[in-house]
Design an enzyme around this catalytic site. Structure first.
Site, short mmCIF file in Angstrom:
data_model
loop_
_atom_site.label_atom_id
_atom_site.label_comp_id
_atom_site.label_asym_id
_atom_site.label_seq_id
_atom_site.Cartn_x
_atom_site.Cartn_y
_atom_site.Cartn_z
N TYR A 122 15.33 -46.19 -86.03
CA TYR A 122 14.27 -45.32 -85.48
C TYR A 122 13.24 -46.17 -84.71
CZ TYR A 122 9.95 -42.49 -85.60
OH TYR A 122 8.80 -41.83 -85.27
N ARG A 141 16.74 -40.20 -78.41
CA ARG A 141 17.16 -41.51 -78.92
C ARG A 141 18.45 -41.28 -79.69
NH1 ARG A 141 11.22 -41.01 -81.01
NH2 ARG A 141 10.32 -40.72 -78.95
N SER A 189 -1.09 -42.07 -86.89
CA SER A 189 -0.36 -41.05 -86.13
C SER A 189 -0.49 -39.68 -86.78
CB SER A 189 1.12 -41.45 -86.08
OG SER A 189 1.93 -40.36 -85.70
N ARG A 230 10.37 -45.10 -75.31
CA ARG A 230 11.01 -44.08 -76.15
C ARG A 230 11.02 -42.70 -75.51
NH1 ARG A 230 11.14 -45.87 -81.39
NH2 ARG A 230 10.68 -43.92 -82.44
N LYS A 274 -3.62 -41.69 -74.10
CA LYS A 274 -2.49 -42.62 -74.24
C LYS A 274 -1.24 -42.08 -73.54
CE LYS A 274 0.27 -44.76 -77.94
NZ LYS A 274 1.54 -44.02 -77.99
N GLN A 292 -4.65 -40.50 -83.98
CA GLN A 292 -3.87 -40.09 -82.80
C GLN A 292 -3.43 -38.65 -82.95
OE1 GLN A 292 -0.07 -39.90 -83.14
NE2 GLN A 292 -0.10 -38.76 -81.20
C1 FMN Z 1 8.87 -46.07 -84.52
C2 FMN Z 1 7.83 -45.64 -83.53
C3 FMN Z 1 7.14 -44.45 -83.76
C4 FMN Z 1 6.13 -44.07 -82.87
N1 FMN Z 1 5.38 -42.94 -83.14
C5 FMN Z 1 4.34 -42.64 -82.34
C6 FMN Z 1 3.48 -41.56 -82.67
O1 FMN Z 1 3.63 -40.90 -83.71
N2 FMN Z 1 2.46 -41.28 -81.82
C7 FMN Z 1 2.25 -41.99 -80.67
O2 FMN Z 1 1.32 -41.71 -79.92
N3 FMN Z 1 3.05 -43.03 -80.35
C8 FMN Z 1 4.06 -43.38 -81.16
N4 FMN Z 1 4.84 -44.45 -80.86
C9 FMN Z 1 4.52 -45.27 -79.68
C10 FMN Z 1 3.53 -46.38 -80.05
O3 FMN Z 1 2.26 -45.83 -80.31
C11 FMN Z 1 3.37 -47.39 -78.91
O4 FMN Z 1 3.10 -46.72 -77.73
C12 FMN Z 1 4.63 -48.25 -78.75
O5 FMN Z 1 5.19 -48.60 -79.99
C13 FMN Z 1 4.28 -49.52 -78.00
O6 FMN Z 1 5.41 -50.30 -77.77
P1 FMN Z 1 5.86 -51.55 -78.67
O7 FMN Z 1 6.51 -50.94 -79.89
O8 FMN Z 1 6.79 -52.26 -77.79
O9 FMN Z 1 4.62 -52.31 -79.05
C14 FMN Z 1 5.84 -44.87 -81.74
C15 FMN Z 1 6.55 -46.04 -81.52
C16 FMN Z 1 7.53 -46.44 -82.42
C17 FMN Z 1 8.24 -47.74 -82.18
#
Ligand code: FMN
Length: 387
Positions: A25, A165, A107, A279, A252, A128
């Site tokens: 994940y 994904r 989150s 993602r 964001k 968030q």
């Molecule tokens: C496993 C996972 C879950 C995430 N869940 C959220 C989320 O609930 N809300 C959100 O705004 N971004 C979410 N993101 C995005 C992160 O806030 C962030 O933008 C991202 O991880 C940055 O990239 P990096 O993992 O390369 O540092 C998630 C990212 C990952 C890897």
């Protein structure tokens, strides 16, 4: 405790200790994962300018993000299901962030609730928000974040619908994991994780289960989230949420200069240049490549932050020298958490801090606020010539 010298060390331990479903994940991008890969490989294209014979004593990485003091220009990004990577993961990550002196962002899709994290910490954290069709629920979330004294609302704009994904579909991702023969076989090799989970405060989405009528378990919740994210979100709605919140707002998921200008118009206190860690839209530009054009468009009028792809202090240095006032780490802290809980998140922050501090010194720099593009060697065509 093993010797941890870099974020990759934590990732290796995390991979061994976390259930495959949750490792996959975190360690996935959408579709072909091109954007996910380029988020990191594009950082590698930028070089740092080595300088010598400069007094490097009395250095500091301290600065501010949205007027709040931070020990280094890094916040923990909102990460859904963090409490599945490790029992009470959000509480542990928030505590590590508080001890280190950087913001923690909770989150909407967390396992520990807003109230759990508030109770376990003493300094305000950031919340968030995903905007949902159920506006009463959104209003209640905003009120709960206010009651918990959250000091900023981070509104995520790049997930009105979910990017696909592949691994999550194949693994049948759920919280808690559904017990199929293959998950049971995998969980049997993750005894440390399982023992922790037995004592966890929560194993469901803490901000939602019990706060929305009819949502009592993960099965209901899956259906609920799929139909609840608001596909009609627009700038008018964002402005209304900002008004309802009444405090600092960080928008964001901005990747385009035109959207950055719109964010400015609705009065954002900061924007995060982000593609959600690769993602969401596969094929989108990496955050570090998008940063210069966004800074050119709005950099003198609003605080610009960046995430996606940060795995080292050198990456932080590059983003800040390019003009970002702050950065966020997602996976880099998840690796630490899944490897060693709170201690692992602290280890991740220490690694990044040391890399940032020493690299600044080797660039002849002593203060975060003195960093500028002169520290960097950026390929001439870095931004790309797109039609
Ligand atoms: C496993 C996972 C879950 C995430 N869940 C959220 C989320 O609930 N809300 C959100 O705004 N971004 C979410 N993101 C995005 C992160 O806030 C962030 O933008 C991202 O991880 C940055 O990239 P990096 O993992 O390369 O540092 C998630 C990212 C990952 C890897």
């Amino acid at each position: 405790m093993p010797v941890i010298t870099c974020i990759d060390d934590l990732k290796r331990i995390y991979k061994r200790r976390a259930p495959r479903m949750f490792y996959d994940y975190a360690e996935s991008g959408s579709w072909t994962e091109q954007t996910f890969r380029e988020n990191t490989s594009d950082f590698d294209q930028i070089r740092l300018r080595q300088r010598v014979a400069v007094d490097m004593s009395g250095r500091s990485t301290a600065t501010q993000m949205i007027g709040q003091d931070v020990a280094m220009p890094v916040a923990l990004a909102p990460v859904g299901l963090t409490g599945m990577q490790c029992a009470d993961g959000e509480i542990k990550a928030a505590r590590a962030a508080e001890k280190f002196g950087v913001p923690f962002t909770l989150s909407t899709m967390s396992i520990n609730s807003i109230e759990d994290v508030a109770e376990a910490t003493s300094k305000p954290f950031w919340f968030q928000l995903y905007t949902m069709k159920d506006t009463d629920f959104v209003s209640r979330l905003i009120q709960r974040a206010k009651d918990a004294r959250c000091s900023a609302l981070v509104i995520t704009l790049d997930l009105q619908i979910l990017g696909q994904r592949h691994k999550d579909l194949k693994n049948g991702l759920s919280a808690p994991p559904k017990l199929t023969p293959s998950t049971v076989a995998n969980l049997m090799t993750k005894w440390r994780w399982g023992l922790g989970m037995l004592g966890a405060k929560r194993r469901h989405f803490g901000n939602i289960v019990g706060h929305v009528e009819g949502v009592t378990d993960a099965a209901n919740l899956g259906a609920w989230t799929a139909e609840q994210f608001d596909p009609t979100l627009d700038w008018g709605k964002i402005a209304r949420i900002k008004e309802e919140w009444g405090g600092p707002v960080i928008l964001k998921g901005i990747l385009d200069a035109e959207d950055a200008k719109m964010a400015l118009q609705v009065g954002a206190d900061a924007i995060v240049v982000s593609n959600h860690g690769g993602r969401q839209l596969d094929g989108a530009i990496s955050s570090i490549k998008a940063l210069p054009s966004i800074l050119d468009a709005v950099g003198d009028q609003v605080e610009v932050h960046l995430d996606s792809g940060i795995r080292s202090g050198q990456d932080i240095l590059k983003a800040v020298a390019m003009g970002a006032k702050g950065t966020y780490i997602g996976r880099a802290f998840v690796y630490g958490l899944g490897a060693m809980g709170e201690q692992g998140v602290s280890a991740a922050l220490e690694v990044l801090h040391k890399e940032l501090d020493l690299s600044m010194a080797l660039c002849g720099q002593r203060r975060i606020n003195d960093l500028d593009r002169s520290v960097l060697m950026v390929p001439e065509d870095f931004g790309g010539r797109w039609q």
